[in-house]
Design a protein around this motif. Sequence first.
Motif, mmCIF file in Angstrom:
data_model
loop_
_atom_site.group_PDB
_atom_site.id
_atom_site.type_symbol
_atom_site.label_atom_id
_atom_site.label_comp_id
_atom_site.label_asym_id
_atom_site.label_seq_id
_atom_site.Cartn_x
_atom_site.Cartn_y
_atom_site.Cartn_z
ATOM 1 N N ASN A 213 -21.587 12.192 -18.678
ATOM 2 C CA ASN A 213 -21.163 12.032 -17.290
ATOM 3 C C ASN A 213 -20.905 13.397 -16.662
ATOM 4 O OD1 ASN A 213 -19.186 11.646 -15.031
ATOM 5 N ND2 ASN A 213 -19.474 9.492 -15.557
ATOM 6 N N MET A 214 -21.635 13.711 -15.584
ATOM 7 C CA MET A 214 -21.531 15.028 -14.977
ATOM 8 C C MET A 214 -20.154 15.283 -14.369
ATOM 9 S SD MET A 214 -22.861 17.928 -14.556
ATOM 10 C CE MET A 214 -24.533 17.611 -15.116
ATOM 11 N N ASP A 215 -19.530 14.246 -13.823
ATOM 12 C CA ASP A 215 -18.180 14.416 -13.298
ATOM 13 C C ASP A 215 -17.227 14.902 -14.388
ATOM 14 O OD1 ASP A 215 -18.866 13.666 -10.751
ATOM 15 O OD2 ASP A 215 -17.756 11.783 -10.756
ATOM 16 N N ASP B 166 -16.937 10.186 -6.014
ATOM 17 C CA ASP B 166 -17.315 9.765 -7.355
ATOM 18 C C ASP B 166 -18.768 10.116 -7.663
ATOM 19 O OD1 ASP B 166 -17.341 8.104 -9.801
ATOM 20 O OD2 ASP B 166 -18.559 6.756 -8.585
ATOM 21 N N GLN B 167 -19.005 10.653 -8.870
ATOM 22 C CA GLN B 167 -20.334 11.041 -9.353
ATOM 23 C C GLN B 167 -20.998 12.095 -8.466
ATOM 24 O OE1 GLN B 167 -21.127 10.260 -12.288
ATOM 25 N NE2 GLN B 167 -19.531 8.717 -12.561
ATOM 26 N N MET B 168 -20.190 12.837 -7.732
ATOM 27 C CA MET B 168 -20.726 13.884 -6.858
ATOM 28 C C MET B 168 -19.971 15.201 -7.010
ATOM 29 S SD MET B 168 -21.478 11.790 -3.320
ATOM 30 C CE MET B 168 -22.468 10.298 -3.308
ATOM 31 N N ILE C 226 -0.231 12.820 -13.634
ATOM 32 C CA ILE C 226 -1.636 12.413 -13.677
ATOM 33 C C ILE C 226 -2.367 12.891 -12.422
ATOM 34 C CG2 ILE C 226 -3.239 10.455 -13.818
ATOM 35 C CD1 ILE C 226 -0.965 8.868 -15.156
ATOM 36 N N HIS C 227 -3.479 13.575 -12.631
ATOM 37 C CA HIS C 227 -4.324 14.044 -11.529
ATOM 38 C C HIS C 227 -5.718 13.454 -11.725
ATOM 39 C CE1 HIS C 227 -5.803 17.716 -8.953
ATOM 40 N NE2 HIS C 227 -6.117 16.540 -8.433
ATOM 41 N N ILE C 228 -6.110 12.553 -10.830
ATOM 42 C CA ILE C 228 -7.433 11.936 -10.861
ATOM 43 C C ILE C 228 -8.234 12.499 -9.692
ATOM 44 C CG2 ILE C 228 -8.723 9.762 -10.736
ATOM 45 C CD1 ILE C 228 -6.247 8.376 -11.903
ATOM 46 N N LEU C 229 -9.416 13.015 -9.967
ATOM 47 C CA LEU C 229 -10.153 13.764 -8.948
ATOM 48 C C LEU C 229 -10.937 12.902 -7.968
ATOM 49 C CD1 LEU C 229 -11.482 16.744 -11.105
ATOM 50 C CD2 LEU C 229 -9.524 16.728 -9.551
#
Length: 225
Positions: free
Chosen positions: A119-121, A83-85, A33-36
């Motif tokens: 969601n842009m992310d 987050d969100q960036m 699992i890779h969470i950014l």
Amino acid sequence: MKVLIVVAHPDDEILGMGGTLLKHQNSGDEIFIHILTDGHSSRLNETTINKKYSESIKRRLKSARFVAKQLSAIKIHIDSFKDQMLDNYPLIKIVKAIEIFSKKIDPDIVYTHFGGDVNMDHRITFLAVLTAFRPVNKNTPSKILCAEIPSSTEWGDIKFNPNYFVDISDFLDSKTKLLSCYDYEMKEFPHPRSIEAIKNHSYNCGSVISAKAAEAFFLIREIWK
């Protein structure tokens, strides 16, 4: 089989493909699992009590690691992007981060976001995954699949038209239990990110393939090696 999940936020991995991951676990597949992002840092600002939000971020990361353990994941990597960036970073920087982690894995299947999400992310993650896994060498994954995330995919500007379904009839209850690890992100019905709405959607996807419950995906690419 090696399975890699690349998502933007803690909870996306269960919201979008929790039942499928439980099925991979049951089959003895190796899960990575890779969470950014940390999923919360965008809410920090000058008027925010930093300690409060720092604890909230820690809670999300703790939840993600606990969920990974429940899935018997070989490894979980949580990156340091905000987050969100994600649209504030050069795409190549995100691509490189994905390449560095995946190079150690050589995955057979990659799950990620749908490119039309509101969601842009999610959109940036999708683009970065497509770039990172260009079919240019023998280590290219056999499959790249896009999941739908409730309260994001259905609100986007591109219709999610699934062409790949996974029967999760035996795993839906376990998926909802894992979602309880992210209870602070869940909403009350009829919000699409409520337990009841998620179950109803799973039943609807299941009816498409004559199963009790299913998760739907869009297959970007499949290579028969």
